[in-house]
Design an enzyme around this catalytic site. Sequence first.
Site, PDB file in Angstrom:
ATOM      1  N   SER A   1     -24.801 -13.426  29.770  1.00  0.00           N
ATOM      2  CA  SER A   1     -24.636 -12.157  29.070  1.00  0.00           C
ATOM      3  C   SER A   1     -24.991 -12.363  27.613  1.00  0.00           C
ATOM      4  O   SER A   1     -24.270 -13.052  26.878  1.00  0.00           O
ATOM      5  CB  SER A   1     -23.191 -11.651  29.195  1.00  0.00           C
ATOM      6  OG  SER A   1     -22.976 -10.562  28.318  1.00  0.00           O
TER       7      SER A   1
ATOM      8  N   GLY B   1     -17.881   1.756  27.005  1.00  0.00           N
ATOM      9  CA  GLY B   1     -16.670   2.546  26.928  1.00  0.00           C
ATOM     10  C   GLY B   1     -16.859   3.955  26.417  1.00  0.00           C
ATOM     11  O   GLY B   1     -15.891   4.663  26.154  1.00  0.00           O
TER      12      GLY B   1
ATOM     13  N   ASP C   1     -23.366   8.309  38.782  1.00  0.00           N
ATOM     14  CA  ASP C   1     -23.827   7.408  37.731  1.00  0.00           C
ATOM     15  C   ASP C   1     -25.014   6.566  38.195  1.00  0.00           C
ATOM     16  O   ASP C   1     -26.019   6.432  37.496  1.00  0.00           O
ATOM     17  CB  ASP C   1     -22.683   6.492  37.288  1.00  0.00           C
ATOM     18  CG  ASP C   1     -21.535   7.277  36.665  1.00  0.00           C
ATOM     19  OD1 ASP C   1     -21.716   8.466  36.361  1.00  0.00           O
ATOM     20  OD2 ASP C   1     -20.448   6.690  36.518  1.00  0.00           O
TER      21      ASP C   1
END
Length: 387
Positions: free
Chosen positions: A68, A121, A172
């Site tokens: 990541s 978020g 989504d």
Amino acid sequence: MDIEFVRSRFVKHFDGNEGNIYASPGRINLIGEHTDYNGGFVFPGAVDKGIMAEMRPNGTESTVRAYSIDLKDRVDFDLNDPNGPKASWARYIYGISLEMKKLGVPVKGYNIAFAGDVPLGAGMSSSAAMESCFACGLNDLFGDNKVSKWDMVLAGQATEHNYCGVNCGIMDQFASVFGKAGCLMRLDCRSREFEYFPFNPVGYKLVLLDSVVKHELAGSPYNDRRNSCENVVKHIAAKHPEGKFETLRDCTWEQLEEVKDEVGAEDYSRAKFVLGEKDRVLAVCDALNAGDYETVGQKMYETHYGLSKEYEVSCEELDYLNDIAKENGVTGSRIMGGGFGGCTINLVKEELYDKFITDAKAKFAAKYGHEPKVYDVVIGDGSRKIC
């Protein structure tokens, strides 16, 4: 998103070889919230922000080496390990790999490095962007691109269900995979039929205000609301054995009233929101076809009220941003996303835009100690191979 930056991290953290680069977007949803898992309609569009990943087979049978870039975190795991990795971000990679294998893709070991510019978020579905991006890559690297777009959507949803603890609908992942620049999409979540709607609101801007209140969907709040909806359907079905009731989409207002006392105030209120939202999405479609953005905006405000007071997924900060929008004459404003923080989506006339943004920043900062983040919405393309 900077392709060369992603590539430089991939080359640095693995064996020095380049791979293929794939990208998938986050999404906005103009209207139609919490209707996807209730078999209703949604009206999303892909955005120009998302996830980019470089991927390359590493010659092993089942070892995945994942990095990541944003978190500066590396996790290696084996696809045959029934427990999978513990890191939450790595579980998306593990889960989508196993779901693609179920679809017949002979996934073997690979290296992957990824980064994102979709705000975490903020209710723009960074998780779906990850699943869709990784599925696109695995389909290309190992599956000869034989897996259909719809199957990749469902594999992303199954990843959320089976490995990440979120019992989500399909909106989504659908928006991330099927997105088209300049178009919103009306999706029937029951039949999976969809239609592209050109979205070019001349004289208006679409802008997100991020409260910077973060929400984690895993856990009870999201699933509790889904359970409420399913409970109402169960009670209606029991009263009407002659009918077929799978979701609230199959239920009428009259049938909801019949079970009002049985299901309790909380479940009734949540179901009431869903039925109303189903009607609002269709009204917005008609309004868009007529170029009537005032009606679109009115329905957005109605949705915010329902999400706040009936479905109870708002929070003080989002309600305050909605109030500021009304005070500034914004055409439409509502919570966007699962709730419990994140963004409002706002349809605002161009001549009011600067004053609205300035006022929202000042008032929000005065009350909460920080400004909301501002994201102008650009409708972009869905999952794709970059190079």
